[in-house]
Enzyme design. Sequence first.
Site, short mmCIF file in Angstrom:
data_model
loop_
_atom_site.label_atom_id
_atom_site.label_comp_id
_atom_site.label_asym_id
_atom_site.label_seq_id
_atom_site.Cartn_x
_atom_site.Cartn_y
_atom_site.Cartn_z
N ALA A 123 2.38 1.72 -3.36
CA ALA A 123 1.40 2.25 -4.31
C ALA A 123 1.20 3.75 -4.11
O ALA A 123 1.04 4.50 -5.09
CB ALA A 123 0.07 1.51 -4.14
N TYR A 124 1.22 4.18 -2.87
CA TYR A 124 1.09 5.61 -2.58
C TYR A 124 2.26 6.39 -3.17
O TYR A 124 2.07 7.42 -3.83
CB TYR A 124 1.03 5.82 -1.07
CG TYR A 124 1.13 7.26 -0.64
CD1 TYR A 124 0.04 8.12 -0.75
CD2 TYR A 124 2.31 7.76 -0.11
CE1 TYR A 124 0.13 9.44 -0.35
CE2 TYR A 124 2.42 9.09 0.29
CZ TYR A 124 1.33 9.92 0.16
OH TYR A 124 1.43 11.23 0.56
N VAL A 125 3.47 5.92 -2.93
CA VAL A 125 4.66 6.61 -3.44
C VAL A 125 4.62 6.67 -4.97
O VAL A 125 4.89 7.72 -5.58
CB VAL A 125 5.94 5.91 -2.95
CG1 VAL A 125 7.17 6.49 -3.63
CG2 VAL A 125 6.07 6.06 -1.42
N LYS A 144 1.96 9.21 -6.15
CA LYS A 144 2.41 10.59 -5.98
C LYS A 144 3.47 10.94 -7.02
O LYS A 144 3.47 12.04 -7.60
CB LYS A 144 2.97 10.79 -4.57
CG LYS A 144 1.91 10.96 -3.51
CD LYS A 144 1.09 12.22 -3.73
CE LYS A 144 0.16 12.54 -2.59
NZ LYS A 144 -0.72 13.69 -2.91
N VAL A 156 0.83 -1.20 0.00
CA VAL A 156 0.00 0.00 0.00
C VAL A 156 0.87 1.26 0.00
O VAL A 156 0.61 2.21 -0.75
CB VAL A 156 -0.96 0.00 1.20
CG1 VAL A 156 -1.72 1.31 1.29
CG2 VAL A 156 -1.94 -1.17 1.08
#
Length: 220
Positions: free
Chosen positions: A130-132, A135, A127
């Site tokens: 996926a965020y990095v 962004k 997770v």
Amino acid sequence: MRIVIAGGHGKIALRLERLLAARGDTPVGLIRNPDHATDLREAGAEPVVIDLEKATVTELTEKVMGADAVVFAAGAGPGSGAARKDTVDRAAARLLADAASLAGVRRYLMVSAIGVDDGPAPGTDEVWAAYVEAKRAADADLRERSLELDWTILRPGRLTDDPGTGRVRLAPKVERGDVTRDDVAAVLVALLDEPASIGRTLELVGGDTPVAEAVAAATA
């Protein structure tokens, strides 16, 4: 100025709305949940209900029409899975850029995260990775829009709810550290007022330099 803020009920957004309203601007907060409208009004903002994961670019363009600037401060938030990191942190940011361009709103401030160009660290959970990546992709997309948007990307360090100090460290690259959400909001206001911040990607952590001086130095 009329400033449209995506993620209008977020912790940074509510602080930003209060600062903008206090100085006579008109903040407009885009929210998915109509139950949050009262909180925005109490912060001095105009609530506008729209789901950025479902809206068409035409629908969003109607919401940003007439704005002087847009700020992307939305996020899938804690507890969301990898899929929503993509649909909110990347796709919604891109949708806002498309809408701003169609509406003729050139100024776009992106709230990103420190170090995303380095990619997720080895062993990072799915997770967070996926965020990095979301962004990083959103920032990369925005950087390619210099002909249509006057963008600035702000990449704060680890966010805290401690009271703001009004003192920060701001530069294209800084050592990782914490920064208060109060100070992030204050820096966003200062960046809105600084034309020299256009086309810059800046990292932000707590520091010793007053916000106005830090913005002036980072954009000189």
